[in-house]
Design a protein around this motif. Structure first.
Motif, PDB file in Angstrom:
ATOM      1  N   LEU A   1      29.725  48.180  39.430  1.00  0.00           N
ATOM      2  CA  LEU A   1      29.256  47.171  40.374  1.00  0.00           C
ATOM      3  C   LEU A   1      27.996  46.535  39.825  1.00  0.00           C
ATOM      4  O   LEU A   1      27.071  47.241  39.404  1.00  0.00           O
ATOM      5  N   THR A   2      27.964  45.207  39.811  1.00  0.00           N
ATOM      6  CA  THR A   2      26.757  44.483  39.433  1.00  0.00           C
ATOM      7  C   THR A   2      26.435  43.508  40.558  1.00  0.00           C
ATOM      8  O   THR A   2      27.336  42.884  41.129  1.00  0.00           O
TER       9      THR A   2
ATOM     10  N   VAL B   1      29.773  41.811  41.974  1.00  0.00           N
ATOM     11  CA  VAL B   1      31.078  41.809  41.306  1.00  0.00           C
ATOM     12  C   VAL B   1      31.436  43.254  40.976  1.00  0.00           C
ATOM     13  O   VAL B   1      30.626  43.991  40.424  1.00  0.00           O
ATOM     14  N   GLY B   2      32.667  43.639  41.317  1.00  0.00           N
ATOM     15  CA  GLY B   2      33.140  44.978  41.035  1.00  0.00           C
ATOM     16  C   GLY B   2      34.313  44.952  40.070  1.00  0.00           C
ATOM     17  O   GLY B   2      35.093  43.999  40.059  1.00  0.00           O
ATOM     18  N   GLU B   3      34.421  45.996  39.270  1.00  0.00           N
ATOM     19  CA  GLU B   3      35.545  46.159  38.351  1.00  0.00           C
ATOM     20  C   GLU B   3      35.599  47.602  37.892  1.00  0.00           C
ATOM     21  O   GLU B   3      34.659  48.357  38.086  1.00  0.00           O
TER      22      GLU B   3
ATOM     23  N   ASP C   1      38.341  37.062  43.112  1.00  0.00           N
ATOM     24  CA  ASP C   1      37.645  37.112  41.823  1.00  0.00           C
ATOM     25  C   ASP C   1      36.822  38.402  41.690  1.00  0.00           C
ATOM     26  O   ASP C   1      35.910  38.487  40.876  1.00  0.00           O
ATOM     27  N   SER C   2      37.142  39.401  42.526  1.00  0.00           N
ATOM     28  CA  SER C   2      36.447  40.700  42.546  1.00  0.00           C
ATOM     29  C   SER C   2      34.971  40.582  42.886  1.00  0.00           C
ATOM     30  O   SER C   2      34.152  41.384  42.460  1.00  0.00           O
TER      31      SER C   2
END
Length: 109
Positions: free
Chosen positions: A31-32, A44-46, A76-77
């Motif tokens: 997570l940022t 934004v997560g990935e 777009d997460s």
């Protein structure tokens, strides 16, 4: 004497066992969060393997665990929310064993 087949299976077992710790952590949730326009925060997560985190749950909480905002990551997460006054942290969860957090002090350009 050891047979070649037995040696092969012993070697294969060792390699597989040595790889297990890497496989277990291969899909960490990341997570940022950064400041966005007009007092907003965009997170934004990935997963660490590059796969998206669309639809995962995001909670913005105060240090006493009060929920200040709750939502899900979009197509777009990402998720954008109004920056809370005071101290907070953002928690991303996949509903299972993966989660990630960002403290308000880490929300920097």
């Amino acid at each position: 004497m050891h047979s070649p087949i037995r040696s092969f299976f012993l070697a294969a077992t060792f390699v597989f066992a040595a790889a297990l710790p890497g496989l277990a952590s291969a899909h960490s949730l990341l997570l940022t969060c950064k400041p966005a326009a007009e007092g907003m925060v965009r997170c934004v997560g990935e997963f660490s393997d590059g796969s998206d985190a669309i639809g995962m749950s995001v909670s913005v909480k105060s240090y006493d665990e009060r929920v200040l905002f709750k939502g899900t990551l979009g197509g777009d997460s990402s998720l954008t929310f109004k920056r809370p006054a005071g101290e907070f942290f953002v928690r991303l969860e996949d509903g299972g064993e993966h989660s990630a957090e960002v403290d308000h002090t880490d929300v920097k350009p």
